[in-house]
Design an enzyme around this catalytic site. Sequence first.
Site, PDB file in Angstrom:
ATOM      1  N   GLY A  75       0.484  -1.698  -0.048  1.00 49.99           N
ATOM      2  CA  GLY A  75       0.221   0.331  -0.351  1.00 49.99           C
ATOM      3  C   GLY A  75       0.907   1.262  -0.121  1.00 49.99           C
ATOM      4  O   GLY A  75       2.323   0.923  -0.013  1.00 49.99           O
ATOM      5  N   ALA A 134      -1.311   1.361  13.004  1.00 52.27           N
ATOM      6  CA  ALA A 134      -1.321   2.476  12.314  1.00 52.27           C
ATOM      7  C   ALA A 134      -2.633   2.228  11.287  1.00 52.27           C
ATOM      8  O   ALA A 134      -2.759   3.315  10.621  1.00 52.27           O
ATOM      9  CB  ALA A 134      -0.303   2.507  11.745  1.00 52.27           C
ATOM     10  N   ASN A 157      -3.326   8.487  15.219  1.00 50.50           N
ATOM     11  CA  ASN A 157      -2.536   9.653  14.207  1.00 50.50           C
ATOM     12  C   ASN A 157      -0.956   9.171  15.073  1.00 50.50           C
ATOM     13  O   ASN A 157      -0.934   9.729  16.528  1.00 50.50           O
ATOM     14  CB  ASN A 157      -2.890  10.388  14.107  1.00 50.50           C
ATOM     15  N   HIS A 208     -10.136  14.830   4.312  1.00 48.19           N
ATOM     16  CA  HIS A 208      -9.723  13.474   4.331  1.00 48.19           C
ATOM     17  C   HIS A 208     -10.163  13.669   2.900  1.00 48.19           C
ATOM     18  O   HIS A 208     -10.615  13.935   2.278  1.00 48.19           O
ATOM     19  CB  HIS A 208      -9.534  12.485   4.548  1.00 48.19           C
ATOM     20  N   LYS A 232     -11.099   7.420   1.334  1.00 49.06           N
ATOM     21  CA  LYS A 232     -10.536   7.373   2.934  1.00 49.06           C
ATOM     22  C   LYS A 232     -11.697   6.051   3.252  1.00 49.06           C
ATOM     23  O   LYS A 232     -12.895   6.904   2.627  1.00 49.06           O
ATOM     24  CB  LYS A 232     -10.351   8.365   3.912  1.00 49.06           C
TER      25      LYS A 232
END
Length: 250
Positions: free
Chosen positions: A11, A84, A110, A141, A145
């Site tokens: 990714g 994460a 974050n 964003h 997302k």
Amino acid sequence: MINALICGINGKMGQNLVTLMENDGEICAVCGVDLNTDGQKIPVYCAFAYVKEKVDVIIDFSSPAVLKSELSWAVKNNIPVVLASTGYSADDLKLIDETAKKIAVFKTGNFSLGINLLVKLVKRTAATLGVSFDIEIIERHHNQKVDAPSGTALMLAESASSAFGDSKPVINGREGIVGKRGKEIGVHAVRGGNIVGEHEVMFAGEDEIITLSHSARSKKVFAVGAIRAAKWLAGKPAGKYDMNDVLENL
């Protein structure tokens, strides 16, 4: 040298991690786990069960879908995990808490150093201004997302609410005839284009408005933070950790 396994290595964030670690003298990527197993110089496996390398820490920038198998493998091999991803369900969060009793688990909404400083500033500002100021959080964003509101927005809301003993409920958006504003903290999500991540906390008083904000210009800042967390977490005893633990040691 700390050996890292990157979950979600193919990714965008995984690729950022690989690039940054190539020039890091303390940590290196030795393998990855991803549904797409092509395109890397190091071994990439489709599942944790196939991993052969010696691993000191896992950094996960994939999705909650892999969480159960990931944590099971980590516990079996006594490997700390840096989570994460965002969008975890209530059951996922419960599993994370249970796992943290057995191995070291690092979780934060974050990984940006700036955002985590903002979280601290929001709590201090809320406590200083008091209940007479209304609090609204706007997060923006990119259009890819999948979860809303962002994990960071929820972190900021929790930080603000904690200044009042968690007496302010969090409301995700408003619609229809909702009546006069109460004691809530409003959280609003905007999705569009390729916005990396923007968060704004507005404190609205009777005759003045105070705004605290953060804008990420590149996703690389999150990768840098995750690597910092992985270095810090390697070798730590079982427990649940976050960026506050890292900041205390800066």
